[in-house]
Design an enzyme around this catalytic site. Structure first.
Site, PDB file in Angstrom:
ATOM      1  N   ARG A 100       0.887  -1.174   0.000  1.00 15.63           N
ATOM      2  CA  ARG A 100       0.000   0.000   0.000  1.00 15.63           C
ATOM      3  C   ARG A 100       0.919   1.216   0.000  1.00 15.63           C
ATOM      4  O   ARG A 100       1.574   1.514   1.011  1.00 15.63           O
ATOM      5  CB  ARG A 100      -0.888  -0.033   1.249  1.00 15.63           C
ATOM      6  CG  ARG A 100      -1.895   1.103   1.395  1.00 15.63           C
ATOM      7  CD  ARG A 100      -2.690   0.871   2.675  1.00 15.63           C
ATOM      8  NE  ARG A 100      -3.626   1.924   2.970  1.00 15.63           N
ATOM      9  CZ  ARG A 100      -4.907   1.948   2.603  1.00 15.63           C
ATOM     10  NH1 ARG A 100      -5.390   0.931   1.904  1.00 15.63           N
ATOM     11  NH2 ARG A 100      -5.706   2.939   2.942  1.00 15.63           N
ATOM     12  N   GLN A 130      -9.834  -3.235  -3.670  1.00 15.09           N
ATOM     13  CA  GLN A 130     -11.125  -2.736  -3.200  1.00 15.09           C
ATOM     14  C   GLN A 130     -12.223  -3.000  -4.222  1.00 15.09           C
ATOM     15  O   GLN A 130     -13.320  -3.426  -3.867  1.00 15.09           O
ATOM     16  CB  GLN A 130     -11.034  -1.237  -2.910  1.00 15.09           C
ATOM     17  CG  GLN A 130     -12.341  -0.626  -2.417  1.00 15.09           C
ATOM     18  CD  GLN A 130     -12.767  -1.176  -1.079  1.00 15.09           C
ATOM     19  OE1 GLN A 130     -12.033  -1.057  -0.107  1.00 15.09           O
ATOM     20  NE2 GLN A 130     -13.960  -1.753  -0.998  1.00 15.09           N
ATOM     21  N   ASP A 223     -16.796   7.842  -2.168  1.00 14.65           N
ATOM     22  CA  ASP A 223     -15.583   7.726  -1.357  1.00 14.65           C
ATOM     23  C   ASP A 223     -15.320   9.106  -0.765  1.00 14.65           C
ATOM     24  O   ASP A 223     -15.925  10.104  -1.174  1.00 14.65           O
ATOM     25  CB  ASP A 223     -14.410   7.260  -2.234  1.00 14.65           C
ATOM     26  CG  ASP A 223     -13.151   6.944  -1.436  1.00 14.65           C
ATOM     27  OD1 ASP A 223     -13.249   6.773  -0.202  1.00 14.65           O
ATOM     28  OD2 ASP A 223     -12.069   6.872  -2.038  1.00 14.65           O
ATOM     29  N   CYS A 263     -16.085   2.599   0.254  1.00 15.29           N
ATOM     30  CA  CYS A 263     -14.923   1.779   0.609  1.00 15.29           C
ATOM     31  C   CYS A 263     -14.404   2.058   2.009  1.00 15.29           C
ATOM     32  O   CYS A 263     -13.574   1.284   2.511  1.00 15.29           O
ATOM     33  CB  CYS A 263     -13.822   1.932  -0.436  1.00 15.29           C
ATOM     34  SG  CYS A 263     -13.097   3.580  -0.526  1.00 15.29           S
ATOM     35  N   ARG A 291     -13.386  -7.642   1.440  1.00 13.28           N
ATOM     36  CA  ARG A 291     -11.970  -7.443   1.129  1.00 13.28           C
ATOM     37  C   ARG A 291     -11.199  -8.736   1.410  1.00 13.28           C
ATOM     38  O   ARG A 291     -10.338  -9.137   0.621  1.00 13.28           O
ATOM     39  CB  ARG A 291     -11.396  -6.297   1.963  1.00 13.28           C
ATOM     40  CG  ARG A 291     -11.828  -4.898   1.549  1.00 13.28           C
ATOM     41  CD  ARG A 291     -11.185  -4.461   0.234  1.00 13.28           C
ATOM     42  NE  ARG A 291      -9.741  -4.430   0.305  1.00 13.28           N
ATOM     43  CZ  ARG A 291      -9.024  -3.411   0.797  1.00 13.28           C
ATOM     44  NH1 ARG A 291      -9.625  -2.331   1.267  1.00 13.28           N
ATOM     45  NH2 ARG A 291      -7.706  -3.457   0.793  1.00 13.28           N
TER      46      ARG A 291
END
Length: 308
Positions: A100, A130, A223, A263, A291
């Site tokens: 990430r 995601q 989001d 998300c 997830r």
């Protein structure tokens, strides 16, 4: 060597296979053990995390493996040691690498040097794990993905805007993104999504007016308006994005049985109202759980296809 650095690293058929595997793994979460040994998966975080860390750690353990969680800020990847050298080290220690991080170029460099599958757990440009989870959630609640209309409201230039375009097009969905002026998706990503959609029977478009975009939608998604690294733009963004708030008015424009995705983390009263995210059409908690199942299936699939 197969990697998952952006949504279109899978073909439409491969995406479908991963989602079907995710459904089977969710139904029997402890049956498949492709990481038995345990084999190690290195999981690195440059950015804050809750769902990504918890879902990968739990999922790797359920697959029989060991999640080697690394604080990439402590390791100072790309500063104390080059990304290429880090990749060469981790590739000798782990069966796969999950990262990430920030710019897409960083994870591409990791993949070019690791010698094992590399998975994008979020970059500034894409968030493909995601969207795999989101598509799994839509399949659970609405059935076949092909032909359904998914609308993303908010910052269409964000990683989620880009990944919805690509992932939805791969699935044969009709993807609409709607954003204020100045927040349109990368033209190259939009063009790529449209090229994919031409082959799958879907579509990918930008619709300026949020109510027109939401009209007749099967899925509404949003989001945060202030992505990590954009905090200094908060006041400007809150003013610009207000008409794109996912509230009861935009939900009413969608189909009566439409579902709502986010998300997370969510900021009630900003990009989404409490009445929507906590209401009966919201499936965000299923989405968050998924997830784990989607990422388990992805890791298992990548390891099975390592030599391709």
């Amino acid at each position: 060597m197969r990697h998952f650095l952006r949504d279109d690293d899978l073909t439409p058929a491969e995406q479908g296979a991963v989602l079907e595997l995710a459904q089977r793994m969710k139904a029997a979460p402890y049956d498949a053990k492709p990481l038995a040994g345990p084999r190690t998966v290195a999981v690195l975080f440059d950015k804050p995390t809750l769902r990504t860390q918890s879902s990968f750690a739990a999922g790797i353990a359920e697959l029989g493996g060991f999640p080697m969680v690394i604080d990439a800020n402590l390791a100072r990847v790309g500063v104390r040691e080059s990304i290429a050298d880090t990749a060469r080290v981790l590739g000798r220690q782990a069966s796969a690498i999950v990262w990430r991080t920030f710019d897409q170029s960083r994870i591409e460099e990791m993949a070019a040097n690791a010698g094992v599958p590399v998975v994008n757990a979020l970059t500034d440009q894409f968030h493909p794990c995601q969207t795999l989870a989101d598509l799994l959630t839509v399949k659970e609640h609405r059935g076949d993905l092909a032909g359904q209309t998914l609308v993303f409201l908010g910052d269409a230039a964000s990683n989620m805007g880009h990944s919805y375009l690509l992932a939805g097009a791969l699935a044969g969905m009709h993807v609409r993104v709607s954003a204020p002026s100045g927040f349109a998706p990368d033209p190259a990503v939009l063009a790529r999504a449209q090229a994919i959609a031409a082959q799958t029977g879907g579509s990918a478009s930008v619709v300026a007016d949020p109510k027109a975009a939401a009209e007749g939608a099967d899925v509404l998604a949003t989001d945060t308006w202030i992505s990590m690294g954009k905090e200094e733009q908060e006041a400007e963004r809150l003013s610009a994005f207000l008409p794109w708030q996912l509230g009861d008015d935009l939900l009413a424009a969608a189909r009566d049985d439409a579902i709502v995705l986010h998300c997370l983390p969510a900021y009630r009263g900003k990009e989404i109202t409490a009445s929507v995210i906590d209401g009966p059409r919201s499936v965000v908690w299923d989405e968050a759980e998924n997830r784990r199942h989607a990422q388990k299936a992805l890791l298992a699939w990548l390891l099975e296809h390592t030599d391709e």
